[in-house]
Design a protein around this motif. Sequence first.
Motif: not given
Length: 322
Positions: A207-225
């Motif tokens: 589930r923690r990985v899922l939250c990480h990947e859901l974030t990529h719905n908005v931001w592509g790179d692992h930047d501050n955003n």
Amino acid sequence: MSMNLTVSHRGQSYQLALLPDDTLAILQAKLEELTSTPPPLQKLLYKGKSNKALDDQITLTQAGLKDGMKVQMLGTTTKELDGMKAVENEQQKRERIMKERASKAPTKLRSTGSSASNDINYRFHKLVPLAHLPEPSSALNLLQRLSDDPAIRHIMQKHKFTVGILTELAPHEHPELLGLNENAGQQIKLRLRTDRYDGFRTYKEVRRVLCHELTHNVWGDHDNNFKELNSLLNREVAEYESSVQAGTNVLGYSGEVFEGPTTQLDAPQVLGGGGSGASSLVADSMEDRRRRALEAAERRLRLEEEEMENSCGTAGRSSVTK
């Protein structure tokens, strides 16, 4: 001269003696007798190769197999396939019921402005386990649990996340990855299984990985955003579950606030008097404990997220162009 092969499947090893000129079809027929796995569902892995792109009428020698070679076979048995179809039928039945319910006007105690259609749009539209891996029905159950998770549905509603397909990553195909988001939510892949295929990873890890990947719905790179939104999602999941455990009113994924009846038993009870000061001390103490627990969880999640970024295949172009 015979060709001796050792084929491993589900922890079992099978010794096979064939001729170099035998075809892949003959090998697969023998494996079906031993494992009850139909040839179309058999995936043979050996020396960096796979049989999936090969014609089953070529010889074992042409396929690159050699005497003494060890082969790993992945595949679903006929019995498991029947079980998976039954689970899928049940899932389709459940989705049909949910759509029928959504088409009817729900009874609300108090609405925060979300409509019933949001529950249909902001969700995982299709769950797809990998049929060639062991226990696909168990994988589907895990995907279903993630899809039905109230905290996950809460953040998907709040942030208007839509995912076309939620599926899994095969450890042997992407050994370095835990998750992948393709085309900003078109498809999310998660590592559900252990490296040895002898079980599944813990629910909270997945589930923690899922939250990480859901974030990529908005931001592509692992930047501050990305980091800010990902931390927010993890914090909202933790706060949602903390509120549920504490029995306080929470904002559900449907956008409705369900409020239970208030009784005298709901208020903190203090022996020796009913002064408001004593009650507020108890409340403050509970709130302090809850705050400290959330802060500790956030610190732990930040450390885990740093490690997770190294196992995510979505950074950069993959989230928007794959």
